[in-house]
Design a protein around this motif. Structure first.
Motif: not given
Lengths: 775, 167
Positions: B47, B51, B54-55, B59-60, B78, B80-82
Motif C-alpha cells: 500500500k 501511494m 505523495a505526502l 489521515r492517510e 494505508a 488513506q483509506r484504500l
C-alpha cells in the motif's frame, strides 16, 4: 545503694563514659539519650537494662547522676558477666570486666536485628567510643552511643541531635520510631536513622561508620563541582548499601552531602524533614540543582536540550534504561527539553536512584513541575494527568516505592509554577483568512465556481448575499423614490459600507468595494443579496452607476475603464473597485443573478423587478457623468442588440469582451444616460451582486444572471411602458449596467480561469495524493 | 519502518520491518500473531508503494483492513483509506489486522480479535493515534536510540491500557 567501689580502670572508664554521656556537663546524665544507647550497646536484654537502671536509682531520680551512672555501668558489667543483678553485686562482684558496649559498625545492616555483635572489638571500640569518633563530629554517636544506653522509651524522642552527635538520634525503640527517625533524618549526614529497637546500637554504629564514610566522601565532594558531584555519587556505592537500611535517611545523607556542606545541613534537614513526602527536595538540594542547571543553561527560564541533559545525567552512571525512565518521568511536557523544574525533578530522581530508591512509576507530585498551583502535600496522584499530558507518569498509578521514606526535604521551590513546563504544545493558530479575504480571493479565482465546496466561500457568499439582501431591501425602499434614491443610497452607502467591510471586503475586487461590503463602499451596497439574483444585479448595476455618480465621475470612469484590470486576488477590488464598479455592476447583474441561485441565500431580489423600476427611475436621474462614463461601456454594449442576451451570451461564452461589448452597445443604445443616478441602491445591489458573484461565479451562474437580468429587463420596460422615455432610460441604464457587468464579468472570468487552472492543478495533486479514493 | 502488532492482544511496532515493540495480550499464539503481522507487513508495503511519493497525511496514515484471512481479517490502514478490494469477510475467528504507517515509515500493525468487539473504524484510528503519540513521546526521550527496542514504561502502560480496552 551501697557504695560503689570501682577499680581504677573502672573508675577511669566510667568517668569517661559518664563524660561522654554527660554532654552537657551537668554531672548528670539524662536517662534517655546516650545512656540508653550505651546500655543498649551493652547488648543486654531490655529488661536487664531496666533493672539496672532501676537498681542504680536512675529511675528514681530520673536521671543518671554520676554515681548512678557508675552503678549502672557496674551493673551492666555484672549482667554481662552473667551475674545476677543485684545491688550488692556491684561491689561483690569483683573483677568484673568492664562493661561491654557494642558499637559494631556494621550494625547498620543488622540494625533491625537484635543481634548485638559482641565483638571483642566492640570493647575496643568503645573505649574508643569515648573519644568522639574521629572525623565524625556527627558520627560520634556511633562511638559514644555505645556508652549511652538509652531507655527504649526514649527512642521516640527525636532529640535535637547536635550535629556533632548526630548519630545520637535516639535510636527508636520501635521500628515505628525508627521509621520516624528515618523520615526525619535529622541532620542528614550522620543520621542514620537507627533502625529500630535495641540492637540499634550496632547498626547505629555501623551506620555511623558507613555514613561517615559516605560523609567523608561526600563532604569531600560536597561543594564539589557539579560534575564531580556526580562522580561522587557514583563513587559512593557504599552508601547505597546503607541505603538498604533506610533509604530515606541515607538519601538524606547523600543528598545533604552532595548538596552542601553536609554537617550544617543535617540540622536543616532534620528540621525540615517533611514527614510525608519522601520525594521532597530540600532547599540545599534545590539550590544545588539550580546551580547545576545553571552550568548547563544559564537562563533559569530556559530549557536544557535533551542531548545536554543526556550527557549530564549519563555521568551519574545510571543505566540508560533507568535514565530513560527518569527522563520520561521528568520531562513533563514531552518536549525533549528540561526546564528548571523538570531538571530538578530529574536530578532528584537520579539522586534517589543512586541512593537505592526505586524509581516511581509516576512522577511524584512533589517533583512535578508546578504548572498549576499544587499543594506539595496534596496527594495528587493524577497531577501529571492534569497537565493534560499523556505523560508517562499519568499512566501508572502513583506507586512510590514502598521503601521510600520521606526525604525530609521540603520542597519549597517545587511549587514555583513553571509556566515553561506547562503543556507547551504549539498552539495552532488559525490562519484562515478572513471571510472577506477569502471571498475576494474566491471571487477572483473561482468566480463562477459557486459550488466551490469551500465553506468559507459559501458562507461569505451568504454573508454577502445577506448584506446584499439588506442592502437591496434598503435600496428598494429607497429606490422607490427616485429622489430618495440617492439620498437613500447615500444612506445606504453607510450601511453597505459597514456591511461590506465585514464581508466581501475583498471581493470588492471589482472595486465594488462600495457595494459589496468590499472596501470603502462608496456606493452603498446595500443588498448583498443582489449580487446573486439577477434583479439584484440590475440593482447593483444601477447602484453601481449611481454610486459612481455619487462618488465621482472619475471613479466611475475609473470603474469603467478598469473593468479589465483584474485586481490581484487579495485586494483586487480595492483598486479597481471603483473602476470595476461599472463593469462589475453590469456583469454583476448578470453574474449575480447567475450566482445568486447557487449562492446560499438566494437573493430574494432575484426576481425583484421592482428594482428595475427603481433603476429605471434612477437611471433617468443618473448624472450625466454616469452616462458619459458609461458611454464607453455602453458603446460596446450597444453593439449587442439585446443587452441582456448579449450579456448572457457574453457570459456564457465567458468572453468578457464580448459581454462587455455586448452590454456596452446595448447600454449605449439605450441611451447613454447612465444609470448612475438610478437608484443607487439598485446599483449597489448590483455591485454587491457582482461582488458576490465572483465568489461563486460560474459561467453558468452568469448565464443565470443573464437570464435573470433578461428576465428583469423585460419587466422594466413593462413597468416603464407607461413612460417610453422612462423605458428607454431604463433600457439605457440596463445597458450600461450590462456593460459594466459584462466588463466585470470578463474580468472575473479571467480571474476565474486562472483560479480554475490553479484549482485543477491542485486537484491533480490531490488526486495523486489520494490514489485510494475509498476503501 | 517499525511496525506494531496489536492483537486481541498484540501490538507490534516495526521499524524497517524490524520489530521495535511487540506486545500481545494473550501470550499464547503469539507466534501466530507474529506470523500474521509479518504477512501483513507485505500488504502494508504494497500500500505504501501504491501511494507513491505523495505526502503523508495523518489521515492517510491509517491503512485499514489489510486482508482477510481464514482466521483473521487484516485491516491495513494505508495513508488513506484504500480502495481495498478486500471485502470484510466475516470469518469465524476473525482477527482483524490493522495497519498504520507514520511519516517516518514506522509501521504499526494491530491484530484484533473481532469476536471481542466490533471495533469501529474510529476506535481503531484512535488507538493508532494514541500509539503514534506514545511512540512520539518515546522518541523524544534523548536516552532512546531510534532502533532500539522500546522499553518505555509509559509506552507499555499505554499499550496495556489500550489492549485491555480492546479485549
Amino acid at each position: 545503694m551501697e557504695g560503689l567501689t570501682l577499680s581504677d580502670a573502672e573508675q577511669k572508664y566510667y568517668s569517661d563514659l559518664f563524660s561522654y554521656c554527660d554532654s552537657e556537663s551537668t554531672k548528670k546524665v539524662a536517662a534517655h539519650g546516650r545512656v540508653l544507647e550505651l546500655f543498649r550497646a551493652a547488648q543486654l536484654p531490655s529488661d536487664v537494662v531496666h533493672q539496672i537502671m532501676e537498681l542504680c536509682g536512675a529511675t528514681r531520680l530520673g536521671y543518671f547522676g554520676r554515681s548512678q551512672f557508675y552503678i549502672a555501668l557496674k551493673l551492666v558489667a555484672v549482667a554481662q558477666s552473667g551475674f545476677p543483678l543485684r545491688v550488692e553485686s556491684i561491689n561483690t562482684v569483683k573483677d568484673l570486666p568492664l562493661p561491654r558496649f557494642v558499637a559494631s559498625k556494621n550494625e547498620q545492616e543488622s540494625r533491625h536485628a537484635a543481634s548485638y555483635s559482641s565483638d571483642s572489638e566492640n570493647q575496643g571500640s568503645y573505649s574508643g567510643v569515648i573519644p568522639p569518633p574521629p572525623g565524625r563530629g556527627q558520627v560520634k554517636k556511633g562511638s559514644t552511643s555505645h556508652d549511652t544506653v538509652q531507655p527504649r522509651t526514649s527512642a521516640d524522642q527525636q532529640e535535637p541531635v547536635s550535629p556533632v552527635v548526630s548519630p545520637q538520634q535516639s535510636p527508636p525503640t520501635s521500628p515505628h520510631t525508627w521509621r520516624k527517625h528515618s523520615r526525619h533524618p535529622s541532620g542528614g549526614n550522620s543520621e542514620r536513622p537507627l533502625a529500630g529497637p535495641g540492637p540499634f546500637w550496632s547498626p547505629f554504629g555501623e551506620a555511623q561508620s558507613g555514613s561517615s564514610a559516605g560523609d567523608a566522601v561526600w563532604s569531600g565532594h560536597s561543594p564539589p563541582p557539579p560534575q564531580e558531584n556526580w562522580v561522587s555519587f557514583a563513587d559512593t556505592p557504599p552508601t547505597s548499601t546503607l541505603l538498604t537500611m533506610h533509604p530515606a535517611s541515607v538519601q538524606d545523607q547523600t543528598t545533604v552531602r552532595t548538596v552542601a556542606s553536609a554537617t550544617t545541613a543535617n540540622e536543616i534537614r532534620r528540621q525540615s524533614s517533611s514527614y510525608d513526602d519522601p520525594w521532597k527536595i530540600t532547599d540545599e538540594q534545590r539550590q544545588y540543582y539550580v546551580n547545576q542547571f545553571k552550568t548547563i543553561q544559564p537562563d533559569l527560564n530556559g530549557f536544557i536540550p535533551g542531548s545536554a541533559a543526556k550527557e549530564f545525567f549519563t555521568k551519574s552512571k545510571l543505566p540508560i534504561l533507568e535514565l530513560s525512565h527518569i527522563w520520561e518521568l521528568s520531562d513533563f511536557d514531552k518536549d525533549g527539553a528540561l526546564t528548571l523544574d523538570e531538571f530538578c525533578a530529574a536530578f532528584h530522581l537520579v539522586v534517589a536512584r543512586k541512593n537505592g530508591y526505586d524509581l516511581p512509576e509516576k512522577l511524584p507530585e512533589s517533583l512535578m513541575p508546578k504548572l498549576i498551583d499544587l499543594e506539595d502535600s496534596a496527594d495528587v496522584g493524577d497531577q501529571p494527568g492534569e497537565v493534560g499530558y499523556s505523560g508517562s507518569p499519568a499512566e501508572a498509578p502513583p506507586s512510590k516505592s514502598p521503601s521510600m521514606p520521606s526525604l525530609n526535604q521540603t520542597w519549597p521551590e517545587l511549587n514555583q509554577s513553571s509556566e515553561d513546563t506547562a503543556i507547551v504544545h504549539p498552539v495552532p493558530i488559525r490562519m484562515t483568512p478572513s471571510k472577506i479575504h477569502m471571498q475576494e480571493m474566491e471571487l477572483k479565482r473561482t468566480g463562477s465556481d459557486h459550488t466551490n465546496p469551500t465553506s468559507p466561500l459559501l458562507v461569505k457568499t451568504s454573508d454577502l448575499s445577506e448584506e446584499n439582501k439588506i442592502n437591496s431591501s434598503v435600496k428598494f425602499a429607497s429606490g422607490n423614490t427616485v429622489a430618495d434614491g440617492y439620498s437613500s443610497s447615500d444612506s445606504f452607502t453607510s450601511d453597505p459600507e459597514q456591511i461590506g467591510n465585514n464581508v466581501t471586503r475583498q471581493r470588492s475586487h471589482s472595486g465594488m468595494s462600495p457595494d459589496n461590503t468590499a472596501p470603502p463602499p462608496p456606493p452603498p451596497r446595500p443588498q448583498p443579496s443582489h449580487s446573486r439574483s439577477s434583479s439584484l444585479d440590475m440593482n447593483r448595476t444601477f447602484s453601481v452607476t449611481t454610486d459612481l455618480c455619487v462618488h465621482t465621475g472619475q471613479q466611475q470612469a475609473g470603474v469603467v475603464a478598469q473593468p479589465p484590470a483584474v485586481p490581484p486576488r487579495p485586494q483586487p477590488s480595492q483598486a479597481p473597485g471603483p473602476v470595476v464598479h461599472r463593469p462589475v455592476d453590469a456583469d454583476g447583474l448578470i453574474t449575480h443573478t447567475s450566482t445568486s441561485p447557487q449562492q446560499i441565500p438566494e437573493q430574494p431580489n432575484f426576481a425583484d423587478f421592482s428594482q428595475f423600476e427603481v433603476f429605471a427611475a434612477s437611471n433617468v436621474n443618473e448624472e450625466q457623468d454616469d452616462e458619459a462614463e458609461k458611454h464607453p461601456e455602453v458603446l460596446p454594449v450597444e453593439k449587442a442588440s439585446d443587452p441582456a442576451s448579449s450579456l448572457r451570451v457574453a457570459k456564457t461564452d465567458s468572453k468578457i469582451e464580448e459581454k462587455t461589448a455586448a452590454s456596452a452597445p446595448v447600454n449605449a443604445s439605450k441611451g447613454t444616460t447612465p444609470l448612475a443616478p438610478p437608484p443607487k441602491p439598485v446599483r449597489r445591489r448590483l455591485k454587491s451582486e457582482d461582488e458576490l458573484r465572483p465568489e461563486v461565479d460560474e459561467h453558468t451562474q452568469k448565464t443565470g444572471v443573464l437570464a435573470a437580468v433578461l428576465a428583469s429587463q423585460p419587466s422594466i420596460p413593462r413597468s416603464v411602458g407607461k413612460d417610453k422615455k422612462a423605458i428607454q432610460a431604463s433600457i439605457r441604464r440596463n445597458k450600461e449596467t450590462n456593460t459594466v457587468l459584462a466588463r466585470l464579468n470578463s474580468e472575473l472570468q479571467q480571474q476565474l480561469k486562472d483560479v480554475l487552472e490553479e484549482r485543477i492543478s491542485l486537484e491533480v495533486q490531490l488526486e495523486q495524493l489520494r490514489p485510494f479514493s475509498h476503501l | 519502518m517499525g511496525w506494531i502488532l496489536v492483537t486481541s492482544a498484540a501490538v507490534i511496532l516495526f521499524l524497517q520491518n524490524y520489530p521495535l515493540y511487540i506486545r500481545s495480550v494473550p501470550t499464547e499464539n503469539e507466534l501466530k500473531f507474529h506470523y500474521m503481522v509479518h504477512t501483513s507487513l507485505d500488504v502494508v508495503d504494497e500500500k505504501i508503494s501504491a501511494m507513491g511519493k505523495a505526502l503523508v497525511d495523518q489521515r492517510e496514515l491509517y491503512l485499514g483492513l489489510l486482508y482477510p484471512t481464514e482466521d483473521y481479517k487484516v485491516y491495513p490502514r494505508a495513508w488513506q483509506r484504500l480502495r481495498s478490494p478486500r471485502a470484510k469477510s466475516v470469518f469465524p475467528n476473525q482477527l482483524c489486522r490493522y495497519g498504520y504507517v507514520t511519516n517516518s515509515k514506522v509501521k504499526f500493525v494491530m491484530v484484533v480479535d473481532s469476536s471481542n468487539t466490533a471495533l469501529r473504524d474510529n476506535e481503531i484510528r484512535s488507538m493508532f493515534r494514541k500509539l503514534h503519540n506514545s511512540y512520539t513521546d518515546v522518541m523524544c526521550n534523548p536516552f532512546y536510540n531510534p532502533g532500539d527496542r522500546i522499553q518505555s514504561r509509559a509506552f507499555d502502560g499505554m499499550v496495556t491500557s489500550m489492549m485491555i480496552q480492546v479485549c
